[in-house]
Design an enzyme around this catalytic site. Structure first.
Site, PDB file in Angstrom:
ATOM      1  N   ASP A 106      85.185   3.631 -56.774  1.00 58.99           N
ATOM      2  CA  ASP A 106      85.387   4.091 -58.146  1.00 58.99           C
ATOM      3  C   ASP A 106      84.097   4.704 -58.641  1.00 58.99           C
ATOM      4  O   ASP A 106      83.062   4.050 -58.684  1.00 58.99           O
ATOM      5  CB  ASP A 106      85.778   2.919 -59.057  1.00 58.99           C
ATOM      6  CG  ASP A 106      85.823   3.351 -60.518  1.00 58.99           C
ATOM      7  OD1 ASP A 106      86.651   4.225 -60.845  1.00 58.99           O
ATOM      8  OD2 ASP A 106      85.025   2.845 -61.324  1.00 58.99           O
TER       9      ASP A 106
ATOM     10  N   GLU B 135      88.898   8.714 -55.400  1.00 58.67           N
ATOM     11  CA  GLU B 135      89.729   9.246 -56.459  1.00 58.67           C
ATOM     12  C   GLU B 135      89.525  10.752 -56.548  1.00 58.67           C
ATOM     13  O   GLU B 135      88.402  11.228 -56.420  1.00 58.67           O
ATOM     14  CB  GLU B 135      89.344   8.596 -57.771  1.00 58.67           C
ATOM     15  CG  GLU B 135      90.503   8.401 -58.677  1.00 58.67           C
ATOM     16  CD  GLU B 135      90.155   7.439 -59.801  1.00 58.67           C
ATOM     17  OE1 GLU B 135      91.063   7.044 -60.506  1.00 58.67           O
ATOM     18  OE2 GLU B 135      88.971   7.106 -59.951  1.00 58.67           O
TER      19      GLU B 135
ATOM     20  N   CYS C 142      96.708  -3.473 -63.788  1.00 64.65           N
ATOM     21  CA  CYS C 142      96.164  -4.779 -63.433  1.00 64.65           C
ATOM     22  C   CYS C 142      96.159  -4.917 -61.916  1.00 64.65           C
ATOM     23  O   CYS C 142      97.171  -4.695 -61.256  1.00 64.65           O
ATOM     24  CB  CYS C 142      97.013  -5.882 -64.066  1.00 64.65           C
ATOM     25  SG  CYS C 142      96.562  -7.531 -63.514  1.00 64.65           S
TER      26      CYS C 142
ATOM     27  N   CYS D 178     100.932  -8.645 -59.897  1.00 61.09           N
ATOM     28  CA  CYS D 178     101.107  -8.316 -61.312  1.00 61.09           C
ATOM     29  C   CYS D 178     101.347  -6.811 -61.464  1.00 61.09           C
ATOM     30  O   CYS D 178     102.473  -6.373 -61.615  1.00 61.09           O
ATOM     31  CB  CYS D 178      99.913  -8.777 -62.143  1.00 61.09           C
ATOM     32  SG  CYS D 178     100.074  -8.377 -63.908  1.00 61.09           S
TER      33      CYS D 178
ATOM     34  N   CYS E 148      94.473  -8.613 -68.995  1.00 61.44           N
ATOM     35  CA  CYS E 148      95.846  -8.181 -68.737  1.00 61.44           C
ATOM     36  C   CYS E 148      96.792  -8.970 -69.643  1.00 61.44           C
ATOM     37  O   CYS E 148      96.779 -10.199 -69.631  1.00 61.44           O
ATOM     38  CB  CYS E 148      96.201  -8.414 -67.275  1.00 61.44           C
ATOM     39  SG  CYS E 148      97.949  -8.110 -66.919  1.00 61.44           S
TER      40      CYS E 148
ATOM     41  N   CYS F  20      99.373 -11.183 -67.098  1.00 62.22           N
ATOM     42  CA  CYS F  20      98.927 -12.351 -66.308  1.00 62.22           C
ATOM     43  C   CYS F  20      97.635 -12.970 -66.842  1.00 62.22           C
ATOM     44  O   CYS F  20      97.121 -13.922 -66.283  1.00 62.22           O
ATOM     45  CB  CYS F  20      98.782 -11.985 -64.835  1.00 62.22           C
ATOM     46  SG  CYS F  20      97.363 -10.916 -64.506  1.00 62.22           S
TER      47      CYS F  20
ATOM     48  N   ASP G 172      85.398  -1.398 -63.882  1.00 55.51           N
ATOM     49  CA  ASP G 172      85.103  -0.665 -62.646  1.00 55.51           C
ATOM     50  C   ASP G 172      85.611  -1.398 -61.408  1.00 55.51           C
ATOM     51  O   ASP G 172      86.138  -0.788 -60.478  1.00 55.51           O
ATOM     52  CB  ASP G 172      83.597  -0.418 -62.515  1.00 55.51           C
ATOM     53  CG  ASP G 172      83.045   0.376 -63.689  1.00 55.51           C
ATOM     54  OD1 ASP G 172      83.793   1.223 -64.233  1.00 55.51           O
ATOM     55  OD2 ASP G 172      81.887   0.141 -64.078  1.00 55.51           O
TER      56      ASP G 172
HETATM   57 ZN   LIG Z   1      98.064  -8.695 -64.714  1.00 53.24          ZN
END
Ligand SMILES: [Zn+2]
Length: 448
Positions: free
Chosen positions: A202, A294, A362, A367, A383, A386, A393
């Site tokens: 990232d 990315e 997430c 999840c 999140c 969850c 990052d």
């Molecule tokens: Zn989550």
């Protein structure tokens, strides 16, 4: 029978050198002649197109150069080696082909101030031998002595460079870049006990690179590397030098001195950054079998003034804009380095679509909840599904690794050998949240 698997790649070896008075004068004149020939040929090509709608070829510009050299007024063109002048025409031709293929804008004139001092010598215009001690000896056409080169690293043995490019940077340093067909150095074993299978990288919106690696033994490690951009102290020094230069009289001796200081600082900053990028990309390629990157919209990053770099404290718009620009340049350089090093060492590169919500999703196993846009300033979030607290990052790097793993598992069509860039969207990730067409464009900006 052992079959040699040594692969040869074109590789430039750049060395600093210190010209003597004769060499300096000749090279300075060569830079001027090269610029003159390039600009004159560009003018001729432009005129032919405007007046007669006719395209002038490289061969025709080459014939023009022969004519110019016969002109008594342009006699000085004969004082330098003709090879760099021919090469300038070749470069102009490439610039035109890029323009016609819509890869680049229309070629522009080279101004003394803004263009790089550069001259390219092919094998006809230099001699390359070895002295009794085995050190290379490089001599350019029309000079009497070999160049005083600092051979700070070994060059490939038993082979001669195909071209030598001489440059002078704005800080006044001279470099010779020798292009060889060189074998790829074998990559040493990974640093860790267990090599990485797939890494997700990232490139953050602040100055950090976060790498999430899944090792072959199943362990997962995440690491942040800071400092793509120069240290604040260097930046401060540069800002001070620029202010000092602004206060001097145009055309004065002090102005020239201050400009030299500014150029030297710029060069120092660029050197440090490049060195850091080489180390970072080297480690990534050495330690992993596949790397997920990315598809960063670097252009968007440099263009939009909104939320790509936060600079708490001294949030001056101009500083932010410059940092953003530097960061964009740094990321582009880093990607290029990762891609070619991966290509050399047979490491897979997986390009993850930039609309993949790596930041907003997430990363907790099972999840995969996608939340709304997360402003750049927010460095961590919880999140709502969850209740895991995520570092922005690390979460993004984890998601990019997961997406890359999914792409590799899908096999043909999306798997890419080496650093071939691709615009492909991966079909789905592990959580099944993404359809074949990918998610909607992320409103919070590239890479969010
Ligand atoms: Zn989550």
């Amino acid at each position: 029978m052992i079959v040699s698997m040594t692969r040869l790649v074109k590789r430039a070896y750049k060395f600093r050198f210190y010209p003597d008075a004769e060499q300096e004068a000749l090279l300075a004149r060569t830079f001027g002649c090269t610029r003159f020939v390039y600009n004159r040929a560009l003018a001729a090509r432009t005129a032919a197109w405007k007046d007669e709608h006719r395209r002038i070829s490289y061969v025709e510009t080459s014939a023009l150069l022969t004519e110019w050299k016969r002109d008594p007024d342009l006699d000085w063109l004969n004082e330098v080696s003709s090879v760099p002048l021919q090469q300038a025409l070749r470069h102009l031709n490439t610039a035109f082909m890029n323009f016609w293929d819509k890869r680049a804008a229309y070629p522009t004139f080279k101004a003394k101030r803004r263009s790089r001092d550069s001259a390219e010598f092919t094998y006809r215009a230099f001699s390359y031998t070895r002295d009794p001690a085995g050190d290379p000896v490089l001599k350019l056409a029309k000079t009497t002595r070999p160049l005083d080169v600092v051979w700070h690293r070994a060059v490939p043995a038993d082979t001669t460079p195909s071209t030598v490019t001489v440059t002078r940077d704005p800080a006044g340093r001279w470099f010779a870049s020798l292009l060889f067909d060189a074998p790829v150095d074998p990559m040493p074993a990974p640093a860790g006990a267990s090599p990485g299978r797939v890494a997700g990288v990232d490139m953050g919106q602040v100055d950090t690179i976060t790498v999430s690696t899944e090792h072959t033994d199943g362990t997962i490690a995440t690491a942040k590397t800071p400092g793509l951009m120069p240290r604040q102290t260097l930046e401060d020094k540069l800002a001070r030098a620029q202010r000092r230069m602004a206060r001097t009289q145009k055309g004065s001796k002090n102005r020239a001195k201050a400009a030299r200081t500014v150029a030297r600082l710029h060069a120092k900053i660029a050197d440090r950054r490049r060195d850091h990028l080489h180390k970072t990309s080297y480690r990534l390629v050495r330690d992993n079998q596949a790397i997920g990157l990315e598809d960063l919209d670097v252009r968007g990053m440099t263009r939009t003034g909104r939320g790509t770099v936060e600079n708490p404290g001294t949030n001056v718009a101009r500083t932010a804009a410059r940092n953003r620009r530097n960061l964009g340049v740094g990321y582009r350089e880093l990607r290029t380095m990762i891609e070619y090093k991966a290509d050399w060492h047979d490491v897979d590169i997986v390009h993850v679509d930039r609309f993949y919500p790596s930041t907003r999703m997430c990363s907790t196993n099972g999840c995969g909840h996608i939340t709304g846009p997360i402003p750049t300033k927010v460095r961590s979030w919880t999140c709502p599904h969850c209740h895991t607290l995520h570092d922005r990052d690390i979460n993004a790097a984890t998601n990019i690794r997961a997406a890359a793993t999914a792409v590799l598992a899908c096999g043909d069509g999306v798997r890419l050998r080496g650093g071939q860039p691709s615009r492909r969207t991966h079909p789905a990730d592990e959580t099944g949240n993404l359809g074949p067409r990918g998610p909607k464009p992320d409103p919070s900006g590239p890479g969010s």
